[in-house]
Design a protein around this motif. Structure first.
Motif, PDB file in Angstrom:
ATOM      1  N   LEU A 246      -5.077   6.056   0.944  1.00  0.00           N
ATOM      2  CA  LEU A 246      -5.125   5.382  -0.359  1.00  0.00           C
ATOM      3  C   LEU A 246      -6.575   5.166  -0.781  1.00  0.00           C
ATOM      4  O   LEU A 246      -6.956   5.465  -1.928  1.00  0.00           O
ATOM      5  CB  LEU A 246      -4.378   4.045  -0.250  1.00  0.00           C
TER       6      LEU A 246
ATOM      7  N   ARG B  27      -8.816   7.234  -3.756  1.00  0.00           N
ATOM      8  CA  ARG B  27      -9.474   6.514  -4.856  1.00  0.00           C
ATOM      9  C   ARG B  27     -10.864   7.109  -5.113  1.00  0.00           C
ATOM     10  O   ARG B  27     -11.348   7.111  -6.243  1.00  0.00           O
ATOM     11  CB  ARG B  27      -9.603   5.033  -4.508  1.00  0.00           C
TER      12      ARG B  27
ATOM     13  N   SER C  23       2.671   7.973  -5.725  1.00  0.00           N
ATOM     14  CA  SER C  23       1.630   8.907  -6.179  1.00  0.00           C
ATOM     15  C   SER C  23       1.680  10.232  -5.412  1.00  0.00           C
ATOM     16  O   SER C  23       1.316  11.275  -5.943  1.00  0.00           O
ATOM     17  CB  SER C  23       0.240   8.271  -6.051  1.00  0.00           C
TER      18      SER C  23
ATOM     19  N   CYS D 208       0.838  -1.211   0.000  1.00  0.00           N
ATOM     20  CA  CYS D 208       0.000   0.000   0.000  1.00  0.00           C
ATOM     21  C   CYS D 208       0.868   1.254   0.000  1.00  0.00           C
ATOM     22  O   CYS D 208       0.572   2.234  -0.694  1.00  0.00           O
ATOM     23  CB  CYS D 208      -0.921  -0.002   1.211  1.00  0.00           C
TER      24      CYS D 208
ATOM     25  N   ILE E 215       1.743   2.892  -9.460  1.00  0.00           N
ATOM     26  CA  ILE E 215       1.438   1.585  -8.884  1.00  0.00           C
ATOM     27  C   ILE E 215       0.024   1.666  -8.317  1.00  0.00           C
ATOM     28  O   ILE E 215      -0.295   2.589  -7.579  1.00  0.00           O
ATOM     29  CB  ILE E 215       2.433   1.224  -7.761  1.00  0.00           C
ATOM     30  N   LYS E 216      -0.812   0.708  -8.656  1.00  0.00           N
ATOM     31  CA  LYS E 216      -2.200   0.722  -8.198  1.00  0.00           C
ATOM     32  C   LYS E 216      -2.540  -0.637  -7.601  1.00  0.00           C
ATOM     33  O   LYS E 216      -2.577  -1.645  -8.296  1.00  0.00           O
ATOM     34  CB  LYS E 216      -3.145   1.053  -9.361  1.00  0.00           C
ATOM     35  N   VAL E 217      -2.757  -0.676  -6.294  1.00  0.00           N
ATOM     36  CA  VAL E 217      -3.008  -1.938  -5.606  1.00  0.00           C
ATOM     37  C   VAL E 217      -4.493  -2.257  -5.621  1.00  0.00           C
ATOM     38  O   VAL E 217      -5.334  -1.360  -5.710  1.00  0.00           O
ATOM     39  CB  VAL E 217      -2.496  -1.892  -4.146  1.00  0.00           C
TER      40      VAL E 217
ATOM     41  N   GLU F 109       2.170   2.369  -3.399  1.00  0.00           N
ATOM     42  CA  GLU F 109       1.268   3.240  -4.165  1.00  0.00           C
ATOM     43  C   GLU F 109       1.301   4.662  -3.622  1.00  0.00           C
ATOM     44  O   GLU F 109       1.398   5.632  -4.377  1.00  0.00           O
ATOM     45  CB  GLU F 109      -0.170   2.716  -4.137  1.00  0.00           C
TER      46      GLU F 109
ATOM     47  N   ARG G 109      -1.186   7.331 -10.681  1.00  0.00           N
ATOM     48  CA  ARG G 109      -0.785   6.233  -9.806  1.00  0.00           C
ATOM     49  C   ARG G 109       0.079   5.247 -10.586  1.00  0.00           C
ATOM     50  O   ARG G 109      -0.448   4.331 -11.225  1.00  0.00           O
ATOM     51  CB  ARG G 109      -2.014   5.504  -9.244  1.00  0.00           C
TER      52      ARG G 109
END
Length: 486
Positions: free
Chosen positions: A402, A406, A98, A91, A416-418, A94, A414
């Motif tokens: 996070l 969203r 970002s 987490c 990286i997007k989990v 991300e 982003r």
């Protein structure tokens, strides 16, 4: 006359970039001075690994075993804590890529929920948790350096404290002088602690091949069936993994953070989980469950039984491990002071950068001096216990950022997007980790809440109150310039 006239320059709170200055050859073509991205992927890995692995795994993994009950359950807890830390770090990957700001939890809470909550996090972390932790780790370093000189008697307290002072002073100088020096120290001492743990793991493997499996005959005997107590084992294990988010505190100085941040996190936590688990397996090949529960320094006991006269190498390795731990705390904490000052939440002088060395020298000095003050106290451990639950509260709150973004910023970049299941799962577990101390240690948790509350009047007077008398603002300006001159 302003601060820009001297040897250090402040940075803008808005973008984190420094104000321009024309008095140094260190200036770039754009005329700006600031902390530069000098941290490589390898440096990032050693910052995380070096910050996580301190003295605990060498001294006593008692907390996990005591609450898990059995050898087998304790090993499962060590692996589970590593996986849980990996989810949190995923987490944070991300968040870090970002919201490209140093400061980690503080920066993310500030960005989403505003300055008040962010300041309370900064207040407890900077004024108590970080300097107290650094002082405690420095004392542990000094204790193990002195131990071989006093093998059969108690170490003199004054000698231990003076050596801890020397440790903090040396590392404060290194961090003030050059970022590369600081990262090299972190690299070397992380290698030393990994070498020590590799030696223990290899020795444990040899013991297993020799048939030393007595402590594994019934691995789940004495397993704790009380859920509340078993959860305390998980809590103890997670404290051993504390530090996995430290790279996010220096994200602005990481080279190519979009690629290197997630790589460093995955490599580090996978490595630490492997090392923690198999180090405990190695211990149990030689040391019984009851001996571990006695609170003995298990690594030293392990070495005394198997390495004979060479056992003294283990206290040396523990001291090397803790020396690197002090450096990791100082390196990342000084950036937290720096970012807090940049946002106007700490004295302005702390966001200044030494114009030739490009290091946050005032922040490093302040962190070092505050740690020295705590070295004179005998209540450091109590303070840490009082506010320990704040760590999980802050990390859990950061992970909610996070989820919040969203919803509020769906188009935010982003890299990286989990999957949302992971932050939701982590937040639910964080609630348990915050509520658990309230149930198990209500007095200590209440004291911790009172300590946090001391930040409220500080915030109201020094930050929220903007229209201060001119005499006050002039005095602050003179102090800032005066400190810059020194």
């Amino acid at each position: 006359m302003t601060a820009e006239s001297y040897n250090m320059v402040p940075t803008n709170a808005a973008d984190g970039r420094p104000k321009s200055s024309s008095s140094s050859s260190s200036l770039e073509a754009d005329g700006k001075v600031g902390l530069k991205p000098k941290i490589s992927l390898l440096n990032g890995v050693t910052i995380i690994v070096g910050s996580i692995i301190g003295s605990g795994i060498f001294i006593s993994p008692k907390g996990v075993l005591e609450n898990a009950g059995s050898v087998g359950a304790s090993l499962i807890i060590w692996v589970a804590c590593g996986l849980f830390s990996m989810i949190g770090a995923y987490c944070y990957a991300e968040l870090g890529t970002s919201i490209m700001k140093s400061g980690a939890d503080y920066a993310y809470i500030f960005e989403a929920y505003g300055p008040f909550l962010a300041f309370l996090r900064l207040w407890v972390e900077c004024m108590i948790v970080r300097p107290c932790s650094q002082a405690i780790v420095a004392l542990t370093f000094a204790y193990y350096v002195v131990e071989p000189l006093f093998p059969d008697c108690e170490q003199p307290d004054i000698a231990v404290r003076l050596l801890a002072v020397v440790c903090i002073l040396i590392l404060t100088f290194v961090n003030c002088y050059d970022v590369k020096w600081a990262t090299r120290v972190q690299d070397v001492f992380t290698y030393a602690k990994l070498l020590a743990l590799a030696l223990i793991i290899i020795t444990g493997a040899v013991q297993l091949f020799r048939g030393e499996t007595e402590n594994f005959q019934d691995p789940f005997e004495f397993t704790e069936t009380n859920i509340a107590k078993a959860s305390l084992a998980f809590y103890s294990g997670l404290f051993a993994y504390n530090g996995w988010n430290y790279l996010n505190f220096v994200i602005e100085e990481l080279q190519d953070p979009v690629k290197n941040c997630p790589k460093a996190i995955w490599i580090s936590i996978s490595l630490v989980t492997f090392v923690y688990t198999f180090t405990n397996v190695a211990y149990f090949t030689t040391i019984s469950r009851s001996e571990v529960l006695s609170g003995a320094a298990v690594a030293v006991m392990f070495a005394q039984r198997l390495y004979k006269m060479a056992w003294v190498i283990m206290p040396i390795f523990v001291s090397l491990s803790t020396f690197g731990g002090v450096n990791g705390i100082l390196f990342t904490s000084s950036r937290l002071f720096y970012v807090g000052a940049r946002e106007g939440h700490m004295p302005h002088v702390l966001c200044m950068v030494q114009i030739k060395r490009l290091t946050p020298m005032p922040a490093c000095l302040f962190m070092g001096l505050l740690s020295l003050v705590y070295l004179t106290s005998s209540n450091m451990y109590a303070l840490i216990n009082y506010v320990s639950f704040v760590n999980w509260l802050a990390i859990g709150l950061s992970v909610t950022v996070l989820i919040y973004f969203r919803w509020k910023r769906p188009n935010m970049e982003r890299p990286i997007k989990v999957a949302l299941i992971w932050p939701i799962l982590y937040c639910l577990m964080s609630v348990v980790l915050v509520v658990l101390p309230i149930y198990s240690s209500p007095t200590e948790t209440g004291m911790g809440c009172l300590i946090i509350a001391t930040g409220i009047p500080v915030y109201l007077v020094f930050i929220y109150w903007e229209n201060k008398p001119k005499t006050v603002t002039d005095f602050v300006e003179r102090v800032t310039v005066g400190l810059d001159c020194t």
